[in-house]
Design a protein around this motif. Structure first.
Motif, PDB file in Angstrom:
ATOM      1  N   GLY A  21      50.888  58.559  32.459  1.00 13.55           N
ATOM      2  CA  GLY A  21      49.795  57.632  32.732  1.00 13.55           C
ATOM      3  C   GLY A  21      48.877  58.052  33.863  1.00 13.55           C
ATOM      4  O   GLY A  21      47.935  57.331  34.179  1.00 13.55           O
ATOM      5  N   GLN A  22      49.149  59.189  34.478  1.00 12.57           N
ATOM      6  CA  GLN A  22      48.293  59.667  35.554  1.00 12.57           C
ATOM      7  C   GLN A  22      47.058  60.367  34.984  1.00 12.57           C
ATOM      8  O   GLN A  22      47.088  60.913  33.881  1.00 12.57           O
ATOM      9  N   ILE A  23      45.978  60.350  35.754  1.00 16.08           N
ATOM     10  CA  ILE A  23      44.731  60.992  35.362  1.00 16.08           C
ATOM     11  C   ILE A  23      44.566  62.259  36.189  1.00 16.08           C
ATOM     12  O   ILE A  23      44.530  62.211  37.417  1.00 16.08           O
ATOM     13  N   VAL A  24      44.488  63.383  35.503  1.00 13.02           N
ATOM     14  CA  VAL A  24      44.311  64.679  36.162  1.00 13.02           C
ATOM     15  C   VAL A  24      43.058  65.343  35.592  1.00 13.02           C
ATOM     16  O   VAL A  24      42.589  64.989  34.506  1.00 13.02           O
ATOM     17  N   GLN A  25      42.536  66.297  36.337  1.00 14.83           N
ATOM     18  CA  GLN A  25      41.355  67.034  35.896  1.00 14.83           C
ATOM     19  C   GLN A  25      41.765  68.308  35.167  1.00 14.83           C
ATOM     20  O   GLN A  25      42.712  68.984  35.571  1.00 14.83           O
ATOM     21  N   GLN A  26      41.012  68.597  34.114  1.00 12.81           N
ATOM     22  CA  GLN A  26      41.312  69.760  33.290  1.00 12.81           C
ATOM     23  C   GLN A  26      40.016  70.508  32.992  1.00 12.81           C
ATOM     24  O   GLN A  26      38.997  69.895  32.667  1.00 12.81           O
ATOM     25  N   GLU A  27      40.070  71.828  33.100  1.00 11.93           N
ATOM     26  CA  GLU A  27      38.910  72.661  32.801  1.00 11.93           C
ATOM     27  C   GLU A  27      39.038  73.247  31.402  1.00 11.93           C
ATOM     28  O   GLU A  27      40.127  73.576  30.950  1.00 11.93           O
ATOM     29  N   GLU A  28      37.890  73.365  30.753  1.00 14.31           N
ATOM     30  CA  GLU A  28      37.882  73.891  29.392  1.00 14.31           C
ATOM     31  C   GLU A  28      36.531  74.545  29.136  1.00 14.31           C
ATOM     32  O   GLU A  28      35.511  74.148  29.710  1.00 14.31           O
ATOM     33  N   ILE A  29      36.516  75.550  28.269  1.00  8.18           N
ATOM     34  CA  ILE A  29      35.288  76.250  27.902  1.00  8.18           C
ATOM     35  C   ILE A  29      34.959  75.936  26.441  1.00  8.18           C
ATOM     36  O   ILE A  29      35.789  76.155  25.553  1.00  8.18           O
ATOM     37  N   LEU A  30      33.765  75.396  26.223  1.00  6.41           N
ATOM     38  CA  LEU A  30      33.289  75.079  24.880  1.00  6.41           C
ATOM     39  C   LEU A  30      32.316  76.170  24.430  1.00  6.41           C
ATOM     40  O   LEU A  30      31.528  76.679  25.221  1.00  6.41           O
ATOM     41  N   THR A  31      32.380  76.506  23.151  1.00  2.77           N
ATOM     42  CA  THR A  31      31.533  77.555  22.580  1.00  2.77           C
ATOM     43  C   THR A  31      30.572  76.935  21.577  1.00  2.77           C
ATOM     44  O   THR A  31      30.988  76.194  20.679  1.00  2.77           O
ATOM     45  N   ILE A  32      29.289  77.235  21.755  1.00  3.36           N
ATOM     46  CA  ILE A  32      28.242  76.753  20.847  1.00  3.36           C
ATOM     47  C   ILE A  32      27.520  77.969  20.270  1.00  3.36           C
ATOM     48  O   ILE A  32      27.028  78.820  21.008  1.00  3.36           O
ATOM     49  N   LYS A  33      27.472  78.058  18.959  1.00  2.99           N
ATOM     50  CA  LYS A  33      26.739  79.114  18.277  1.00  2.99           C
ATOM     51  C   LYS A  33      25.363  78.580  17.886  1.00  2.99           C
ATOM     52  O   LYS A  33      25.241  77.793  16.951  1.00  2.99           O
ATOM     53  N   LEU A  38      42.645  50.690  19.794  1.00  2.00           N
ATOM     54  CA  LEU A  38      42.112  51.544  20.857  1.00  2.00           C
ATOM     55  C   LEU A  38      40.594  51.553  20.812  1.00  2.00           C
ATOM     56  O   LEU A  38      39.986  51.502  19.739  1.00  2.00           O
ATOM     57  N   LEU A  39      39.987  51.600  21.967  1.00  2.00           N
ATOM     58  CA  LEU A  39      38.534  51.622  22.058  1.00  2.00           C
ATOM     59  C   LEU A  39      38.026  53.061  22.003  1.00  2.00           C
ATOM     60  O   LEU A  39      38.688  53.984  22.459  1.00  2.00           O
ATOM     61  N   ASN A  48      35.893  62.533  28.940  1.00  2.00           N
ATOM     62  CA  ASN A  48      36.934  61.970  29.807  1.00  2.00           C
ATOM     63  C   ASN A  48      37.850  61.038  29.032  1.00  2.00           C
ATOM     64  O   ASN A  48      37.423  60.361  28.091  1.00  2.00           O
ATOM     65  N   GLU A  49      39.115  61.000  29.444  1.00  2.00           N
ATOM     66  CA  GLU A  49      40.098  60.105  28.849  1.00  2.00           C
ATOM     67  C   GLU A  49      40.383  58.946  29.786  1.00  2.00           C
ATOM     68  O   GLU A  49      40.374  59.099  31.004  1.00  2.00           O
ATOM     69  N   ARG A  50      40.650  57.780  29.195  1.00  2.00           N
ATOM     70  CA  ARG A  50      41.027  56.589  29.935  1.00  2.00           C
ATOM     71  C   ARG A  50      42.161  55.891  29.195  1.00  2.00           C
ATOM     72  O   ARG A  50      42.195  55.916  27.958  1.00  2.00           O
ATOM     73  N   PRO A  51      43.113  55.271  29.926  1.00  2.00           N
ATOM     74  CA  PRO A  51      44.207  54.572  29.241  1.00  2.00           C
ATOM     75  C   PRO A  51      43.668  53.474  28.331  1.00  2.00           C
ATOM     76  O   PRO A  51      42.739  52.743  28.682  1.00  2.00           O
ATOM     77  N   GLY A  52      44.236  53.370  27.137  1.00  2.00           N
ATOM     78  CA  GLY A  52      43.843  52.322  26.197  1.00  2.00           C
ATOM     79  C   GLY A  52      42.608  52.645  25.387  1.00  2.00           C
ATOM     80  O   GLY A  52      42.078  51.778  24.698  1.00  2.00           O
ATOM     81  N   SER A  53      42.134  53.878  25.429  1.00  2.00           N
ATOM     82  CA  SER A  53      40.942  54.236  24.666  1.00  2.00           C
ATOM     83  C   SER A  53      41.038  55.686  24.221  1.00  2.00           C
ATOM     84  O   SER A  53      41.788  56.483  24.796  1.00  2.00           O
TER      85      SER A  53
END
Length: 281
Positions: free
Chosen positions: A134-146, A98-99, A164-169
């Protein structure tokens, strides 16, 4: 301070294009017609006499071997592919096949007060995710930085696998780079803070007690007994930025005074100034 910032990541820039490879085809050329042409009646006789090739044939074989060992100039196709590879984003691979694309960098602006006392940043991201089908969907997420006290601009915080995610990587990483917002009063110089204060000429010559602002919003009373000249500097220790590798220690606050000279004087004021300063050097 704890506001939510939103970033949108476009994964197209992280795709690695297939590298076209060129295969050169090499043929071993046999050496034909090494022997001189002879009449058919005398062919057997010449074969019985000698089977050694003529010197001209040997010389031709040697010249062909020497030219075959020389390095060949790259074909235009190879040069084109090499230039194309140089502009392709670097993709890392491992034993799984995987790349792993490089992390995407984004700026994270912080106020000087946030870098001095620390804070918590919540950042909302939207990224592409590959589903089980194998489908690509959008996902929301909250990251926390201290943000820790004393962090400087250029500090990097990396979240592995949050890009972002891609097939094969593998999923790409996200790296946030600390950027320092401009402050209206203070300027940072390493671990020190610099502050410019204007002072009237009368107070600069006779001394005064003044209140100077600090970064946290407090004020400090400062007594000036020296004669303040243009470029005069006063240092208040321990009122600078925190030193990240030395717990409990801070830099200094450097106050530079700007003497505000009067723009006009009356004749009486000029005479008084002359009489006061006539014995000064």
């Amino acid at each position: 301070m704890n506001g939510i910032h939103s970033f949108r990541y476009n994964g197209d820039s992280m795709r690695g294009s297939d590298q076209a490879s060129s295969r050169g085809v090499y043929r071993n050329r046999g050496v034909d017609n090494c022997f001189p042409s002879m009449p058919s009646l005398s062919r057997n006789a010449s074969n019985r006499r000698s089977t050694t090739p003529t010197p001209s044939c040997i010389y031709r074989n040697m010249s062909k071997k020497s030219t075959d060992n020389l390095p060949r100039a790259p074909s235009p196709l190879l040069s084109k592919n090499a230039s194309r590879r140089s502009s392709t984003p670097i993709m890392f691979s491992n034993s799984s096949g995987l790349l792993k694309p490089p992390a995407v960098e984004r700026r994270l602006e912080c106020k000087l007060e946030e870098l001095c006392y620390g804070c918590t940043k919540k950042i909302k991201i939207t990224r592409d995710v590959v589903t089980n089908t194998g489908q690509i969907v959008q996902q929301e997420e909250i990251l926390t930085i201290k943000v820790k006290p004393g962090w400087k601009k250029g500090t990097k915080i990396t979240f592995e696998g949050k890009g972002n995610e891609r097939p094969g990587s593998y999923p790409a990483g996200i790296t946030f780079v600390i950027a320092e917002k401009r402050h209206p009063l203070f300027r940072r110089d390493g671990n020190d803070l610099e502050l410019a204060v204007e002072i009237p000429l009368r107070k600069a010559l006779t001394g005064c007690t003044m209140s100077v602002p600090l970064l946290g919003g407090e004020r400090k009373s400062l007594k000036i007994e020296d004669i303040i000249y243009p470029g005069y500097e006063k240092i208040i220790s321990g009122q600078g930025m925190p030193i990240s590798n030395e717990k409990g220690k801070r830099g200094n606050l450097k106050i530079t005074f700007l003497v505000d000279f009067p723009k006009q004087l009356t004749d009486e004021q000029r005479s008084e100034i002359v009489s006061i300063l006539q014995d000064s050097s």
